[in-house]
Design an enzyme around this catalytic site. Structure first.
Site, PDB file in Angstrom:
ATOM      1  N   SER A  88       0.790  -1.239   0.000  1.00  0.00           N
ATOM      2  CA  SER A  88       0.000   0.000   0.000  1.00  0.00           C
ATOM      3  C   SER A  88       0.817   1.281   0.000  1.00  0.00           C
ATOM      4  O   SER A  88       0.248   2.364  -0.104  1.00  0.00           O
ATOM      5  CB  SER A  88      -0.962   0.008   1.198  1.00  0.00           C
ATOM      6  OG  SER A  88      -2.041  -0.867   0.949  1.00  0.00           O
ATOM      7  N   LYS A 147       0.039   3.574  -2.791  1.00  0.00           N
ATOM      8  CA  LYS A 147      -1.067   4.527  -2.723  1.00  0.00           C
ATOM      9  C   LYS A 147      -0.567   5.975  -2.693  1.00  0.00           C
ATOM     10  O   LYS A 147      -1.336   6.892  -2.991  1.00  0.00           O
ATOM     11  CB  LYS A 147      -1.935   4.254  -1.490  1.00  0.00           C
ATOM     12  CG  LYS A 147      -2.782   2.980  -1.585  1.00  0.00           C
ATOM     13  CD  LYS A 147      -3.640   2.806  -0.338  1.00  0.00           C
ATOM     14  CE  LYS A 147      -4.641   1.669  -0.477  1.00  0.00           C
ATOM     15  NZ  LYS A 147      -4.051   0.345  -0.328  1.00  0.00           N
ATOM     16  N   SER A 203      -6.044   2.659   4.747  1.00  0.00           N
ATOM     17  CA  SER A 203      -5.497   1.998   3.567  1.00  0.00           C
ATOM     18  C   SER A 203      -6.602   1.265   2.812  1.00  0.00           C
ATOM     19  O   SER A 203      -6.391   0.170   2.273  1.00  0.00           O
ATOM     20  CB  SER A 203      -4.382   1.018   3.963  1.00  0.00           C
ATOM     21  OG  SER A 203      -3.452   0.862   2.924  1.00  0.00           O
TER      22      SER A 203
END
Length: 317
Positions: free
Chosen positions: A97, A100, A155
């Protein structure tokens, strides 16, 4: 599950850099084409005897901290981009993640924070099994700011899917992220999924992720979301509920003390990537970014190693 296929050890991968202009040498593409995931790309090295006017020679730089288990890491000055120390910063690994951050760099500027989206079934199609979720519900209305808090704090892959659909679709967003990465000078990143969910061939590096964290902090909205510890999240008929940032270094949770001066940025985990983290902290007018990829599986190792790197960076440079 990912396996380490690297067979080449780079001589002097632990490199403390204390010379102006080292960013260009270290962040410049170290390879013309992508290397297989987990394989270390050839590194450019700074000669230990080299010195530039007004700078210490590299041989007199403080030695970087020992005992780190991460496959790759870097500690960087956020303002100047100077890499203070790194281990295999261009090694291509699954980012989880932390990717991101690139998604936010690409999509966040496009939609005003108070814009409202009524979530459809199509918005939530394809959310990966076992994904981290913030709890987006079909038919419910969310402000864009709520969706971004879902991305940064929890997340939430469901929030990423909604925002990606608003941006023209999943694959279109992945392509746009790839273009954005190259525009920023990130040559190690290959984007397959906007949320960082494991996908064949999806990789990034400590160098590129540090760059995404640095560039993100230049955007006031990104910086605000990245530093938010807790927020109320819309729950429909149930009313709002509190969400807490999964970055333990920021939240001071689950056995990890809040790091002094911490301002974000993003943590991640998948079974293939292991633990990943981009951590930024500010002290005495300086902001440093520590990126740690795939440390040992010991509890909270990614946070402890990031703290070690930040401590070293603030104290030794």
């Amino acid at each position: 599950m990912g396996t380490d296929t690297a067979s080449t050890r780079i001589n002097g991968t632990l490199t403390a850099i204390a010379v102006a202009g080292a960013l260009t040498a270290l962040l410049a593409p170290a390879h013309a084409t992508s290397t297989p995931q987990g394989r270390a790309a050839p590194e450019r090295s700074i000669p230990h005897t080299a010195a530039w006017p007004g700078a210490r020679s590299a041989r007199h730089a403080a030695a970087p901290p020992g005992g780190l288990t991460a496959r790759a890491w870097a500690v960087t000055d956020a303002e100047t981009g100077r890499v203070l120390a790194a281990k295999e910063p261009h090694r291509q690994l699954a980012p989880a993640s932390t990717l991101k951050t690139l998604f936010a760099l690409t999509v966040l500027p496009k939609f005003p924070a108070d814009m409202v989206r009524t979530v459809t079934a199509d918005d939530l199609k394809g959310v990966g099994e076992g994904s981290s979720l913030v709890g987006i519900k079909k038919g419910q209305r969310y402000k864009v700011a709520d969706l971004w808090r879902g991305v940064f704090l929890r997340s939430g892959n469901d929030a990423v899917h909604v925002l990606a659909n608003m941006n023209g679709g999943w694959q279109a967003t992945a392509r746009e992220m790839q273009i954005k990465a190259r525009m920023l000078g990130a040559q190690d990143t290959v984007v397959k999924t906007p949320d960082g969910y494991d996908a064949a061939g999806q990789v990034s590096s400590a160098s590129d992720l540090s760059l995404f964290g640095r560039k993100g902090l230049e955007n006031a909205d990104f910086a605000r979301y990245a530093a938010t510890v807790r927020a109320a999240f819309p729950g429909g008929s149930r009313g709002s509920y509190e969400i807490e940032n999964t970055n333990r270094m920021l939240a001071g949770s689950k056995g990890v003390p809040r790091y002094p001066g911490i301002i974000g940025v993003k943590n991640g985990y998948t079974s293939k990537a292991g633990n990943t983290l981009i951590a930024a902290a500010k002290r005495d007018g300086r902001t440093l970014v520590a990126t740690v990829l795939a440390p040992s599986k010991k509890k909270n190792a990614v946070y402890k190693e990031a703290a070690t790197l930040l401590n070293w960076g603030f104290n030794a440079n």
